[in-house]
Design a protein around this motif. Structure first.
Motif, PDB file in Angstrom:
ATOM      1  N   PRO A  11       0.829  -1.208   0.000  1.00  0.00           N
ATOM      2  CA  PRO A  11       0.000   0.000   0.000  1.00  0.00           C
ATOM      3  C   PRO A  11       0.866   1.262   0.000  1.00  0.00           C
ATOM      4  O   PRO A  11       1.867   1.345   0.720  1.00  0.00           O
ATOM      5  CB  PRO A  11      -0.787  -0.113   1.316  1.00  0.00           C
ATOM      6  N   THR A  35      -3.667   0.770  -3.061  1.00  0.00           N
ATOM      7  CA  THR A  35      -4.395   0.736  -1.787  1.00  0.00           C
ATOM      8  C   THR A  35      -4.621  -0.704  -1.344  1.00  0.00           C
ATOM      9  O   THR A  35      -4.451  -1.659  -2.125  1.00  0.00           O
ATOM     10  CB  THR A  35      -5.759   1.433  -1.909  1.00  0.00           C
ATOM     11  N   ASP A  36      -5.004  -0.876  -0.086  1.00  0.00           N
ATOM     12  CA  ASP A  36      -5.317  -2.209   0.426  1.00  0.00           C
ATOM     13  C   ASP A  36      -6.437  -2.860  -0.383  1.00  0.00           C
ATOM     14  O   ASP A  36      -6.397  -4.062  -0.660  1.00  0.00           O
ATOM     15  CB  ASP A  36      -5.727  -2.121   1.895  1.00  0.00           C
ATOM     16  N   THR A  80      -4.240   2.287   4.277  1.00  0.00           N
ATOM     17  CA  THR A  80      -5.581   2.770   3.922  1.00  0.00           C
ATOM     18  C   THR A  80      -6.688   1.918   4.544  1.00  0.00           C
ATOM     19  O   THR A  80      -7.816   1.915   4.070  1.00  0.00           O
ATOM     20  CB  THR A  80      -5.762   2.802   2.393  1.00  0.00           C
ATOM     21  N   LYS A  90     -14.225   5.897   2.419  1.00  0.00           N
ATOM     22  CA  LYS A  90     -12.983   5.424   1.807  1.00  0.00           C
ATOM     23  C   LYS A  90     -13.164   5.256   0.299  1.00  0.00           C
ATOM     24  O   LYS A  90     -12.260   5.548  -0.493  1.00  0.00           O
ATOM     25  CB  LYS A  90     -12.543   4.106   2.427  1.00  0.00           C
ATOM     26  N   ASP A  94     -10.822   6.935  -2.410  1.00  0.00           N
ATOM     27  CA  ASP A  94     -10.118   6.124  -3.406  1.00  0.00           C
ATOM     28  C   ASP A  94     -10.446   6.585  -4.820  1.00  0.00           C
ATOM     29  O   ASP A  94      -9.563   6.682  -5.681  1.00  0.00           O
ATOM     30  CB  ASP A  94     -10.479   4.646  -3.252  1.00  0.00           C
TER      31      ASP A  94
END
Length: 395
Positions: A11, A35-36, A80, A90, A94
């Motif tokens: 990440p 990102t995760d 994240t 989120k 994103d």
């Protein structure tokens, strides 16, 4: 292209070029942090390798690639993971982070186009509408496809001539208002064309006046006022633009109460597209540094437009835009009562003083490395103590 093992991705990693799942399918755009949720998506579908022609960007590095935005506050995030109830926020974050490179490229294309049109106008060269239409189409489609882009506009700190930047910002806000009014795509494109060209008459104003670093005197202001008529003449006679598009250049300084210029029109005698641009241009101007005055914070600009300047504008249109931007506009920066500082990520329409915040500095003034999201509707013990300048606190 070189292949990257998914197991090696972490990440926060960013690359100078887009990363692809295969030769045709995009994974992430250039300069967009992994990102995760991106990694979860790859693992879910059993994807073990991705590919890119770019290089790994080091944390806080600035790329010389013109297609890559400079490092921003979003690029230092390395974790994240957020609580389940904050997942909708989120997703907003994103999505905004994913489209910021596209936004930056569109912004530069727009300012470069405006500069080129101004230059050709001064040099008495032929003016063509097709390049303007192409940019208007791109901007219109971008606004139609994305939400909360005020986050990107207000966090953007472009270099270059302030007027070109302001015109682009005003065009974007105009298109946001057009979208809220449910304009069709062709009508949105027409709005984009008319807004990109609305201030073309300014290129005929002597720089000694347009760049003056203090208040204009009466004669100088009369010269500035001529840019509306000059712009309309340029667009209608030289560019052969349709009247419903050129009229915005003529009318965007008319006031709803009849005290504007050049014709002192009032109410609906002013074309709707001109009323839209007038509102967007005013908000953009207030939050942009000008030669004769410093910018004010977005929150103060909102208060000005709904109080002192209320007679200037179509109040219905003002309310439509401001209900979307909220009292603390998306993208503006605020300090919370616990001394943390954040950027407004999204409004809570029923509670304009309690928006959703993305924390960027902790209570000790240190930039945070984790994605921290706060919904002030849920966090009833917190409140906004004051608006702050995003550029100042990230400098």
């Amino acid at each position: 292209m070189k292949k990257l093992s998914v197991s090696e991705l972490k990440p926060g990693m960013r690359f100078t070029k887009p990363v692809y799942l295969d030769k045709e399918n995009l994974f992430i755009t250039s300069n967009t942090p992994v990102t995760d949720s991106d990694l979860d998506r790859l693992n879910k579908f059993g994807i073990q390798e991705v590919m890119t022609a770019g290089e790994l960007l080091l944390l806080n590095s600035i790329s010389s690639d013109p297609d890559v935005l400079e490092t921003s506050i979003d690029d230092i995030i390395v974790n994240t993971v957020v609580e389940e109830e904050l997942q909708p926020l989120k997703t907003i974050y994103d999505n905004l982070n994913r489209i910021k490179v596209t936004f930056g490229n569109l912004f530069r294309e727009s300012t470069q186009l405006i500069q080129e049109v101004f230059k050709k106008t001064l040099e008495e060269k032929p003016l063509e509408v097709n390049p303007v239409r192409e940019i208007a189409e791109k901007l219109s489609d971008f606004v139609r496809a994305n939400h909360n882009i005020s986050y990107l506009i207000l966090s953007n700190n472009p270099s270059g001539y302030y007027l070109y930047n302001q015109i682009t910002n005003a065009t974007l806000y105009s298109l946001v208002l057009g979208k809220l009014l449910e304009y069709s795509r062709p009508k949105m494109i027409d709005l984009g064309i008319s807004c990109l060209l609305a201030d073309i008459g300014m290129c005929k104003v002597p720089p000694t006046i347009s760049e003056k670093g203090e208040q204009l005197n009466e004669e100088e202001f009369k010269t500035i006022m001529k840019h509306t008529i000059l712009g309309y003449q340029i667009l209608s006679q030289r560019m052969k633009l349709k009247n419903n598009l050129a009229i915005v250049a003529l009318q965007h300084h008319e006031r709803y109460d009849g005290n504007g210029y050049p014709q002192k029109l009032s109410n609906n005698a002013i074309e709707e597209q001109a009323r839209i641009y007038s509102i967007a241009d005013n908000f953009s101007a207030l939050v942009t540094n000008r030669p004769h005055r410093k910018k004010i914070l977005p929150h103060e600009a909102i208060k000005s437009m709904i109080s002192m300047d209320v007679g200037k504008f179509d109040l219905k249109l003002v309310r439509t835009l401001l209900n979307h931007l909220s009292l603390y506009p998306v993208g503006s920066c605020v300090e919370l009562s616990d001394k943390r500082i954040g950027v407004v990520l999204g409004p809570n329409p029923d509670k304009p003083i309690r928006p959703c915040i993305r924390i960027i500095k902790d209570e000790y003034g240190e930039m945070v490395r984790n994605l921290i999201l706060v919904d002030l509707l849920r966090e009833t013990n917190l409140f906004i103590s004051r608006p702050v300048d995003l550029q100042e606190i990230t400098a």
